[in-house]
Design a protein around this motif. Structure first.
Motif, PDB file in Angstrom:
ATOM      1  N   VAL A 123       0.813  -1.211   0.000  1.00 45.94           N
ATOM      2  CA  VAL A 123       0.000   0.000   0.000  1.00 45.94           C
ATOM      3  C   VAL A 123       0.853   1.271   0.000  1.00 45.94           C
ATOM      4  CG1 VAL A 123      -0.212   0.183   2.520  1.00 45.94           C
ATOM      5  CG2 VAL A 123      -2.064   1.033   1.041  1.00 45.94           C
ATOM      6  N   GLN A 124       2.109   1.172   0.419  1.00 46.39           N
ATOM      7  CA  GLN A 124       3.006   2.331   0.450  1.00 46.39           C
ATOM      8  C   GLN A 124       3.718   2.563  -0.886  1.00 46.39           C
ATOM      9  OE1 GLN A 124       4.909   0.418   4.059  1.00 46.39           O
ATOM     10  NE2 GLN A 124       5.072   2.556   4.687  1.00 46.39           N
ATOM     11  N   ALA A 125       3.671   1.581  -1.775  1.00 48.26           N
ATOM     12  CA  ALA A 125       4.508   1.612  -2.978  1.00 48.26           C
ATOM     13  C   ALA A 125       4.144   2.729  -3.946  1.00 48.26           C
ATOM     14  CB  ALA A 125       4.432   0.263  -3.686  1.00 48.26           C
ATOM     15  N   LEU A 126       2.871   3.079  -4.028  1.00 48.98           N
ATOM     16  CA  LEU A 126       2.458   4.118  -4.977  1.00 48.98           C
ATOM     17  C   LEU A 126       3.116   5.447  -4.645  1.00 48.98           C
ATOM     18  CD1 LEU A 126       0.808   5.109  -7.347  1.00 48.98           C
ATOM     19  CD2 LEU A 126      -1.180   5.336  -5.814  1.00 48.98           C
ATOM     20  N   ASN A 153      -4.951  -6.094  -1.724  1.00 50.07           N
ATOM     21  CA  ASN A 153      -5.926  -6.515  -2.724  1.00 50.07           C
ATOM     22  C   ASN A 153      -5.475  -6.127  -4.130  1.00 50.07           C
ATOM     23  OD1 ASN A 153      -6.700  -3.747  -3.116  1.00 50.07           O
ATOM     24  ND2 ASN A 153      -8.072  -3.906  -1.348  1.00 50.07           N
ATOM     25  N   SER A 154      -6.125  -6.697  -5.093  1.00 49.32           N
ATOM     26  CA  SER A 154      -5.734  -6.478  -6.490  1.00 49.32           C
ATOM     27  C   SER A 154      -5.865  -5.014  -6.892  1.00 49.32           C
ATOM     28  CB  SER A 154      -6.587  -7.356  -7.417  1.00 49.32           C
ATOM     29  OG  SER A 154      -6.367  -8.727  -7.161  1.00 49.32           O
ATOM     30  N   ALA A 155      -6.840  -4.333  -6.329  1.00 44.13           N
ATOM     31  CA  ALA A 155      -7.044  -2.922  -6.677  1.00 44.13           C
ATOM     32  C   ALA A 155      -5.841  -2.076  -6.270  1.00 44.13           C
ATOM     33  CB  ALA A 155      -8.309  -2.399  -6.000  1.00 44.13           C
ATOM     34  N   THR A 156      -5.283  -2.368  -5.093  1.00 46.31           N
ATOM     35  CA  THR A 156      -4.097  -1.641  -4.636  1.00 46.31           C
ATOM     36  C   THR A 156      -2.921  -1.904  -5.565  1.00 46.31           C
ATOM     37  OG1 THR A 156      -4.807  -1.738  -2.331  1.00 46.31           O
ATOM     38  CG2 THR A 156      -2.459  -1.377  -2.730  1.00 46.31           C
ATOM     39  N   GLY A 157      -2.736  -3.170  -5.937  1.00 41.08           N
ATOM     40  CA  GLY A 157      -1.665  -3.509  -6.864  1.00 41.08           C
ATOM     41  C   GLY A 157      -1.865  -2.862  -8.218  1.00 41.08           C
ATOM     42  N   LYS A 159      -3.454  -0.061  -8.945  1.00 40.22           N
ATOM     43  CA  LYS A 159      -3.183   1.379  -8.881  1.00 40.22           C
ATOM     44  C   LYS A 159      -1.696   1.665  -9.069  1.00 40.22           C
ATOM     45  CE  LYS A 159      -7.060   2.815  -5.939  1.00 40.22           C
ATOM     46  NZ  LYS A 159      -7.440   3.345  -4.596  1.00 40.22           N
ATOM     47  N   LEU A 160      -0.865   0.816  -8.454  1.00 41.46           N
ATOM     48  CA  LEU A 160       0.587   0.971  -8.607  1.00 41.46           C
ATOM     49  C   LEU A 160       1.003   0.734 -10.053  1.00 41.46           C
ATOM     50  CD1 LEU A 160       3.495   1.221  -7.548  1.00 41.46           C
ATOM     51  CD2 LEU A 160       3.374  -1.204  -6.907  1.00 41.46           C
ATOM     52  N   ILE A 161       0.483  -0.316 -10.646  1.00 43.17           N
ATOM     53  CA  ILE A 161       0.841  -0.646 -12.032  1.00 43.17           C
ATOM     54  C   ILE A 161       0.343   0.440 -12.986  1.00 43.17           C
ATOM     55  CG2 ILE A 161       0.611  -2.343 -13.883  1.00 43.17           C
ATOM     56  CD1 ILE A 161       2.293  -3.189 -11.380  1.00 43.17           C
ATOM     57  N   ASP A 162      -0.851   0.948 -12.723  1.00 43.54           N
ATOM     58  CA  ASP A 162      -1.398   2.017 -13.570  1.00 43.54           C
ATOM     59  C   ASP A 162      -0.503   3.243 -13.536  1.00 43.54           C
ATOM     60  OD1 ASP A 162      -3.544   0.480 -14.319  1.00 43.54           O
ATOM     61  OD2 ASP A 162      -4.941   1.374 -12.882  1.00 43.54           O
ATOM     62  N   TYR A 163       0.018   3.562 -12.356  1.00 41.36           N
ATOM     63  CA  TYR A 163       0.904   4.729 -12.264  1.00 41.36           C
ATOM     64  C   TYR A 163       2.212   4.480 -13.012  1.00 41.36           C
ATOM     65  CZ  TYR A 163       3.680   8.591 -10.635  1.00 41.36           C
ATOM     66  OH  TYR A 163       4.464   9.711 -10.611  1.00 41.36           O
ATOM     67  N   LEU A 164       2.769   3.295 -12.849  1.00 42.18           N
ATOM     68  CA  LEU A 164       4.018   2.978 -13.543  1.00 42.18           C
ATOM     69  C   LEU A 164       3.818   2.986 -15.054  1.00 42.18           C
ATOM     70  CD1 LEU A 164       5.358   0.094 -11.256  1.00 42.18           C
ATOM     71  CD2 LEU A 164       6.069   2.494 -11.288  1.00 42.18           C
ATOM     72  N   GLY A 165       2.638   2.600 -15.500  1.00 40.99           N
ATOM     73  CA  GLY A 165       2.273   2.719 -16.909  1.00 40.99           C
ATOM     74  C   GLY A 165       2.678   1.528 -17.762  1.00 40.99           C
ATOM     75  N   PRO A 166       2.042   1.387 -18.917  1.00 43.91           N
ATOM     76  CA  PRO A 166       2.276   0.243 -19.803  1.00 43.91           C
ATOM     77  C   PRO A 166       3.609   0.272 -20.536  1.00 43.91           C
ATOM     78  CG  PRO A 166       0.769   1.791 -20.840  1.00 43.91           C
ATOM     79  CD  PRO A 166       0.991   2.293 -19.441  1.00 43.91           C
ATOM     80  N   GLU A 195      -1.323 -11.176 -14.397  1.00 43.10           N
ATOM     81  CA  GLU A 195      -2.145 -11.708 -15.492  1.00 43.10           C
ATOM     82  C   GLU A 195      -2.983 -10.627 -16.160  1.00 43.10           C
ATOM     83  OE1 GLU A 195      -4.341 -14.783 -13.576  1.00 43.10           O
ATOM     84  OE2 GLU A 195      -2.616 -16.171 -13.485  1.00 43.10           O
ATOM     85  N   ALA A 196      -3.274  -9.567 -15.409  1.00 43.97           N
ATOM     86  CA  ALA A 196      -4.098  -8.482 -15.949  1.00 43.97           C
ATOM     87  C   ALA A 196      -3.272  -7.426 -16.680  1.00 43.97           C
ATOM     88  CB  ALA A 196      -4.892  -7.822 -14.816  1.00 43.97           C
ATOM     89  N   ASN A 197      -1.948  -7.557 -16.655  1.00 49.77           N
ATOM     90  CA  ASN A 197      -1.073  -6.545 -17.249  1.00 49.77           C
ATOM     91  C   ASN A 197       0.075  -7.224 -17.997  1.00 49.77           C
ATOM     92  OD1 ASN A 197      -2.018  -3.818 -15.788  1.00 49.77           O
ATOM     93  ND2 ASN A 197      -2.029  -5.461 -14.270  1.00 49.77           N
ATOM     94  N   ASN A 198       0.126  -7.003 -19.301  1.00 52.44           N
ATOM     95  CA  ASN A 198       1.115  -7.686 -20.129  1.00 52.44           C
ATOM     96  C   ASN A 198       2.554  -7.318 -19.805  1.00 52.44           C
ATOM     97  OD1 ASN A 198      -0.877  -9.048 -21.578  1.00 52.44           O
ATOM     98  ND2 ASN A 198      -1.071  -7.404 -23.089  1.00 52.44           N
ATOM     99  N   ASN A 199       2.761  -6.152 -19.224  1.00 51.03           N
ATOM    100  CA  ASN A 199       4.129  -5.700 -18.945  1.00 51.03           C
ATOM    101  C   ASN A 199       4.601  -6.066 -17.538  1.00 51.03           C
ATOM    102  OD1 ASN A 199       2.255  -3.821 -17.872  1.00 51.03           O
ATOM    103  ND2 ASN A 199       3.856  -2.261 -17.723  1.00 51.03           N
ATOM    104  N   VAL A 200       3.801  -6.837 -16.801  1.00 47.12           N
ATOM    105  CA  VAL A 200       4.159  -7.251 -15.444  1.00 47.12           C
ATOM    106  C   VAL A 200       4.515  -8.734 -15.448  1.00 47.12           C
ATOM    107  CG1 VAL A 200       3.409  -7.452 -13.040  1.00 47.12           C
ATOM    108  CG2 VAL A 200       2.651  -5.508 -14.435  1.00 47.12           C
TER     109      VAL A 200
END
Length: 242
Positions: A123-126, A153-157, A159-166, A195-200
């Motif tokens: 939760v602190q990573a963002l 939860n997946s939503a927290t993860g 949010k972090l991935i969304d910020y880092l971007g595709p 699984e929800a993000n091709n770049n992860v």
């Protein structure tokens, strides 16, 4: 006949006494030579590494926006199918497990920016990612080494991935601890996000760690000197072959 029996009984008593003395000596040896707790050693090591990373964090220099050839590492990955980590700006967001391994990892990737602290949660990573980005230290390859300190939860993860971007290549090292009950749920969440993000991409430390109990301190989570080196090489291997 009676004398023979007495001699036999005396012999048994003597043997029993001798065995008792041997047992006491063995037990005493074990007490005086048993390994002491390594908690203080681990604490000192983590504190030293955190201070060193703090000194590096104080430097103003960030990453160049492009590789020398003018191509981002993500574009290189798209063209070749394999990220060229040697020409990539690399950042790590981690907890105490990666903090312990930071010196070993820096020997492999000397220009990596590592932000790792004790007891850090996902939760602190963002906020950490935003801070690195603001300083120009958020690389186009990012390693997330979080999950040891509790589930998320997946939503927290996401949010972090969304910020880092595709456009970034992201590696998430999953959690392992010999007596870490939350690891299964944590790792399931990590995999759902990947699984929800091709770049992860998931680096499955949970499968490698159990094979090497001698790599760990007594808590079964943090890595000793040998384990730190092996862990760093394991991460590098999985980044190259991903």
């Amino acid at each position: 006949m009676k004398k023979k029996n007495n001699r036999f009984m005396n012999s048994l008593k003597s043997l029993g006494s001798a065995l008792l003395v041997i047992a006491i000596l063995i037990a005493s040896y074990g007490i005086y030579h048993a390994p002491t707790s390594d908690a203080s050693q681990l604490e000192a090591e983590l504190e030293k590494n955190e201070q060193e990373l703090a000194r590096e964090e104080a430097t103003p220099a960030g990453f160049p926006s492009k590789t020398p050839a003018g191509t981002t590492a993500t574009q290189t990955a798209a063209a070749t199918g394999t990220p060229d980590i040697s020409q990539s700006s690399l950042s790590v967001i981690g907890d105490s497990v990666f903090l312990g391994a930071a010196p070993a990892f820096k020997k492999l990737y000397k220009n990596a920016v590592i932000d790792a602290k004790v007891s850090r949660q996902v939760v602190q990573a963002l906020d950490i990612a935003k801070n690195l980005d603001k300083k120009g230290k958020l690389g186009d390859t990012v390693i997330i080494a979080l999950g040891t300190n509790g589930n998320f939860n997946s939503a927290t993860g996401q949010k972090l991935i969304d910020y880092l971007g595709p456009d970034r290549t992201i590696y998430w090292i999953d959690a392992y601890g010999r007596d870490l009950p939350s690891a299964k749920d944590v790792n399931n969440t990590i995999r759902r996000v990947a699984e929800a993000n091709n770049n992860v991409h998931v680096i499955a430390w949970s499968k490698e760690g159990p094979k090497h109990p001698d790599w760990f301190y007594q808590d079964g989570i943090h890595l000793n000197i040998t384990g730190q080196k092996k862990f760093a090489k394991f991460v590098r291997k999985n980044m190259i072959t991903e």
